[in-house]
Design an enzyme around this catalytic site. Structure first.
Site, PDB file in Angstrom:
ATOM      1  N   LEU A  97      50.738  43.081  36.167  1.00  0.00           N
ATOM      2  CA  LEU A  97      49.833  42.336  35.307  1.00  0.00           C
ATOM      3  C   LEU A  97      48.961  43.351  34.592  1.00  0.00           C
ATOM      4  CD1 LEU A  97      48.471  39.338  37.469  1.00  0.00           C
ATOM      5  CD2 LEU A  97      50.182  39.249  35.646  1.00  0.00           C
ATOM      6  N   ASP A  98      48.600  43.065  33.334  1.00  0.00           N
ATOM      7  CA  ASP A  98      47.663  43.935  32.630  1.00  0.00           C
ATOM      8  C   ASP A  98      46.384  44.079  33.442  1.00  0.00           C
ATOM      9  OD1 ASP A  98      49.423  44.157  30.527  1.00  0.00           O
ATOM     10  OD2 ASP A  98      48.430  42.640  29.286  1.00  0.00           O
ATOM     11  N   ARG A  99      45.738  45.205  33.276  1.00  0.00           N
ATOM     12  CA  ARG A  99      44.493  45.465  34.012  1.00  0.00           C
ATOM     13  C   ARG A  99      43.482  44.329  33.848  1.00  0.00           C
ATOM     14  NH1 ARG A  99      41.427  51.190  33.995  1.00  0.00           N
ATOM     15  NH2 ARG A  99      39.780  50.718  35.487  1.00  0.00           N
TER      16      ARG A  99
END
Length: 283
Positions: A123-125
């Site tokens: 998942l994106d940060r």
């Protein structure tokens, strides 16, 4: 157990050698898990077939040391977590960066120094929500090589700018990436990856809309790019057209993940709550 019962009632019966206050303390310290999900709620309803585990005090302390992530399921092959926004999925070069991978590695190595964690997906940060990590290379390979067959549903919640004029729709395009790692969308195949995003509007108030988003394909930055394409960028997403950030984070949350377990072939389904800050913006 042949019928539904409250968790506290079950624990008092199972731990009959302990006082009521002692059992309540075990619950309060986060030492009780139902089907791998830690709970502190005495009135959680238990159903026939569910498994209740009672952690040692030391194990509960290990869970308490996790920062920005919480474990919602763990077995011999997998760990499923709920990740906060701002936490990296994988390790970075900076030791100061909070990342789930390093924390989970330390967590499993506490039991045995040879234990390892394997990254299945990312998942994106700045995206929060549910994620899977593998505890064996075999589990990782099985999931990654059969991802599109084994993952049955991926639902996200997106807070976007503006009030969408439709209740539901589908966005499709080819996604390409520049040398600066910015993903962009094209109507024609120019060598990119085909992406399909379905969305349904849950609520809207003229300024913002809350969407349930289902991925048919899982491409890098897919939801963020497709929301920009329809003129309703994800809140806080300056990279893809957002001009507002009242929630001080990216308005994207991985809400539900349903998949086939790589060893048992059992259908696993996990849902985590939508951040309150999202819901507050559309009230």
């Amino acid at each position: 157990m042949k019928e539904e019962t409250e968790l506290l009632v079950f624990l008092l019966k199972s731990l009959s050698n302990r006082s009521r206050n002692s059992v309540k303390s075990i619950l309060k310290r986060g030492q009780v898990a139902i089907d791998g999900r830690t709970t502190t709620q005495f009135d959680d309803l238990l159903r026939p077939g569910q498994t209740v585990n009672i952690l040692t005090n030391e194990a509960a302390k290990r869970l308490g040391r996790l920062d920005g992530i919480s474990i919602i399921h763990e077995d011999d092959d997998l760990i499923v977590i709920n990740k906060d926004a701002g936490v990296l999925s994988m390790a970075s070069k900076s030791p100061k960066d909070r990342n789930a991978y390093r924390q989970l590695t330390d967590y499993v190595k506490f039991e045995h120094p040879g234990n390892r964690i394997f990254i299945v997906h990312r998942l994106d940060r700045d995206t929060s929500g549910v994620m899977i990590y593998a505890k064996s290379e075999a589990a990782k390979e099985t999931l990654q090589q059969n991802w599109h067959k084994m993952v049955k549903k991926r639902l996200y919640t997106a807070l976007v700018e503006g009030d969408l004029p439709v209740d539901s729709d589908t966005v499709s395009s080819w996604l390409n990436e520049t040398s600066a790692h910015r993903v962009y969308s094209t109507d024609q195949d120019e060598g990119g990856k085909y992406a399909v995003t379905h969305f349904t509007k849950i609520e809207g108030n003229g300024n913002y809309s809350l969407l349930e988003v289902e991925l048919e394909t899982g491409r890098k930055n897919q939801i963020r790019v497709h929301m920009q394409d329809i003129g309703h960028p994800v809140v806080g997403d300056r990279k893809y057209g957002s001009r507002k950030n009242p929630i001080h984070r990216l308005g994207l949350h991985a809400t539900s993940l349903e998949f086939i377990h790589p060893k048992t072939n059992k259908l696993m389904s996990y849902t985590v709550p939508v951040p309150f800050s999202f819901e507050k913006m559309v009230r």
